[in-house]
Design a protein around this motif. Structure first.
Motif, PDB file in Angstrom:
ATOM      1  N   ARG A   8       0.831  -1.214   0.000  1.00  0.00           N
ATOM      2  CA  ARG A   8       0.000   0.000   0.000  1.00  0.00           C
ATOM      3  C   ARG A   8       0.872   1.273   0.000  1.00  0.00           C
ATOM      4  NH1 ARG A   8      -5.291   0.800   2.011  1.00  0.00           N
ATOM      5  NH2 ARG A   8      -5.261  -1.219   3.060  1.00  0.00           N
ATOM      6  N   VAL A  62      -2.739  -1.676  -3.354  1.00  0.00           N
ATOM      7  CA  VAL A  62      -3.642  -0.529  -3.317  1.00  0.00           C
ATOM      8  C   VAL A  62      -2.879   0.773  -3.107  1.00  0.00           C
ATOM      9  CG1 VAL A  62      -4.070  -0.887  -0.839  1.00  0.00           C
ATOM     10  CG2 VAL A  62      -5.721   0.407  -2.173  1.00  0.00           C
ATOM     11  N   ASP A  63      -3.298   1.813  -3.824  1.00  0.00           N
ATOM     12  CA  ASP A  63      -2.808   3.188  -3.627  1.00  0.00           C
ATOM     13  C   ASP A  63      -1.309   3.343  -3.900  1.00  0.00           C
ATOM     14  OD1 ASP A  63      -5.217   4.478  -2.862  1.00  0.00           O
ATOM     15  OD2 ASP A  63      -5.072   3.595  -0.884  1.00  0.00           O
ATOM     16  N   ARG A  83      -6.312  -2.212  -6.509  1.00  0.00           N
ATOM     17  CA  ARG A  83      -7.216  -1.078  -6.357  1.00  0.00           C
ATOM     18  C   ARG A  83      -6.462   0.254  -6.252  1.00  0.00           C
ATOM     19  NH1 ARG A  83     -10.173  -4.598  -7.387  1.00  0.00           N
ATOM     20  NH2 ARG A  83     -12.180  -5.187  -6.472  1.00  0.00           N
ATOM     21  N   LYS A  84      -6.964   1.251  -6.939  1.00  0.00           N
ATOM     22  CA  LYS A  84      -6.581   2.659  -6.749  1.00  0.00           C
ATOM     23  C   LYS A  84      -5.078   2.909  -6.907  1.00  0.00           C
ATOM     24  CE  LYS A  84      -8.584   4.897  -3.413  1.00  0.00           C
ATOM     25  NZ  LYS A  84      -9.055   5.248  -2.051  1.00  0.00           N
TER      26      LYS A  84
END
Length: 493
Positions: A174, A196-197, A218-219
């Motif tokens: 992350r 993610v991120d 994700r993202k």
């Protein structure tokens, strides 16, 4: 909890390991460290030349900490030692992490042939706010049944990859910056982390999936990698977005394809920003959102009533800022309170809301041209201490601002201090607050700057902020600075 101090320049391994009498080597501190201990490293180079013995094995429950605020700059562990992996035979590694061990705020380099910075095998450690650079293979290798947290790190110029996962490893990758390395993230075997991120750009390929790996993606921002943004081969089956949980990834300007599926099985990739002409293989894309382009500050509309906020939770905050000429709407009379806000748009809002008196020299951002629409506002916000860039000298004006970035910016810009970390206990998701932001979020909480909708106890620090949310935070900051009257809202923490 004991803290053992280490200083490679002035310490002595016959010393007491105190702040005034530090050890010279991490290896010596490890002999005295018990679960719960902190090994605090002073700036310097920790290598075989300074007496280190590699690999350095951080035992269970022990934290090795440098400087998290600058990602370990100036605190370098450089070296390599032989490690026989239960699942991958002999390896050349710098650091081995046991269960619940933590490595924070340290730069790691392994110049040995096929060298790995950190090896994690069947344990659940944390690697946060570190820099991995010039490793001859990868920065971090995770395998076995590991469940690792790899958070807020910088991976740069590692030969093979930033992060490799194998075995049945899980965990989270992350908010890392992964650039100019081999593969950004490489997954093998049955690994299945949450990715993610992250910012993944300028690598050979962004994310490469093989074996039977099944990550959730994700993202992330995945762009300008010389080959593909994301490639899936073998029996890998990533989740890149579903109708119920949109992907939120940005794929842009990758050399060959933004997405490539060579598995023969359809992959769900719904709710991402990409160019469908740069997708190869079987994907369920849903309604594709085009990759974002710079958006100028909205044209002001007369008055303070917008057609789309009458039932919105942030109406009072928006209306009051509009009366102060700090926010404006769109030509069609709307405000679009639930639209996300870019970093450039936020800089423009800051320029209207605060007296941006210069406190430091301006940073020259290589991705903000002199004729960019928000260049002046970005320079002012940067010089005033509200906004900083990234380690690669970019500002990333088109990137969405996150909620925690907004809070850190407002607290730092106004030079507010005094937050007690105990204040964070009001948030059910306080574990998601990045370590570099805990003091600022605590300060913002105590100053009643934080506004959470729909649940006050949920901060959602990593989520992209909306125009309505930033209006609430900026208004509450003005209240904290005695520049605006208080508003009675049930969402103020």
């Amino acid at each position: 909890m004991a803290t053992l101090f280490v200083n490679s320049a002035t310490g002595s391994d016959s010393a007491a390991g105190s702040q005034s009498s530090p050890f010279k080597t991490i290896a010596r501190a490890l002999k005295s460290a018990a679960s719960g201990s902190i090994i605090q490293l002073a700036p310097g180079t920790y290598s075989a030349a300074s007496g280190e013995q590699f690999p350095l094995e951080i035992p269970s429950g022990v934290k090795a900490i440098g400087n998290e605020t600058n990602k370990g700059r100036g605190i370098l562990i450089q070296g390599s030692g032989k490690f026989v992996s239960p699942s991958a035979a002999g390896q050349n590694i710098t650091v081995l992490l046991a269960n619940d061990a933590e490595l924070r705020g340290i730069t790691v380099t392994n110049l040995d042939s096929r060298g790995t910075g950190v090896w994690i095998e069947s344990t659940a450690p944390t690697v946060a706010n570190c820099t991995f650079t010039l490793c001859k293979r990868e920065g971090v290798f995770v395998t076995g049944s590991a469940n690792a947290a790899i958070l807020d790190n910088v991976f740069r110029e590692n030969s093979a990859a930033g992060v490799i996962m194998a075995g049945t490893a899980k965990g989270v990758i992350r908010r890392n910056l992964i650039e100019n390395t081999g593969f950004g993230i490489s997954l093998q075997a049955k690994s299945a982390p949450l990715i993610v991120d992250n910012e993944i750009f300028g690598n050979r390929s962004g994310i490469v999936l093989a074996g039977e790996s099944k990550p959730v993606v994700r993202k992330n921002r995945i762009e300008k990698n010389t080959e593909d943004g994301l490639t899936a081969v073998g029996k890998s089956l990533p989740d890149i977005g579903t109708a119920q949980d949109l992907g939120g990834n940005i794929f842009r300007d990758n050399g060959e394809f933004d997405l490539q599926n060579a598995t023969g099985v359809k992959i769900l990739a719904i709710g991402n920003k990409l160019n469908s002409s740069r997708v190869k293989g079987l994907f369920e894309l849903g309604n594709v959102t085009p990759t974002p382009t710079p958006t100028p500050t909205p044209t002001p509309t007369p008055g303070t009533k917008f057609s789309d906020i009458s039932a919105h939770w942030a109406q009072d905050f928006i209306d009051r800022l509009a009366k102060m000429n700090i926010v404006s709407g769109f030509p069609d009379g709307t405000f679009k309170p639930d639209r996300h806000l870019s970093r450039a748009e936020y800089a423009a809002m800051l320029a209207k809301a605060f007296e941006l008196a210069p406190r430091r020299q301006a940073t020259v951002f290589k991705d903000v041209a002199a004729d960019f629409w928000a260049q002046s506002a970005i320079v002012k916000a940067n010089r005033a201490g509200f906004l900083a860039g990234y380690p690669d000298s970019t500002f990333r004006p088109e990137q969405n601002l996150t909620r925690v970035q907004a809070l850190v910016s407002l607290v730092n810009g106004l030079q507010l201090v005094g937050g007690n970390p105990n204040s964070l206990s009001v948030y059910d998701d306080r574990a998601l607050i990045p370590s570099f932001a805990t003091d600022e979020v605590a300060t913002a909480t105590e100053r009643k700057i934080v506004v959470n909708y729909p649940a006050r106890a949920k901060l959602s620090p990593a989520r992209d902020i909306t125009r309505g949310e930033i209006s609430a935070l900026v208004y509450q900051t003005l209240v904290a600075a005695n520049r605006a009257p208080a508003i009675n809202s049930p969402y103020i923490v």
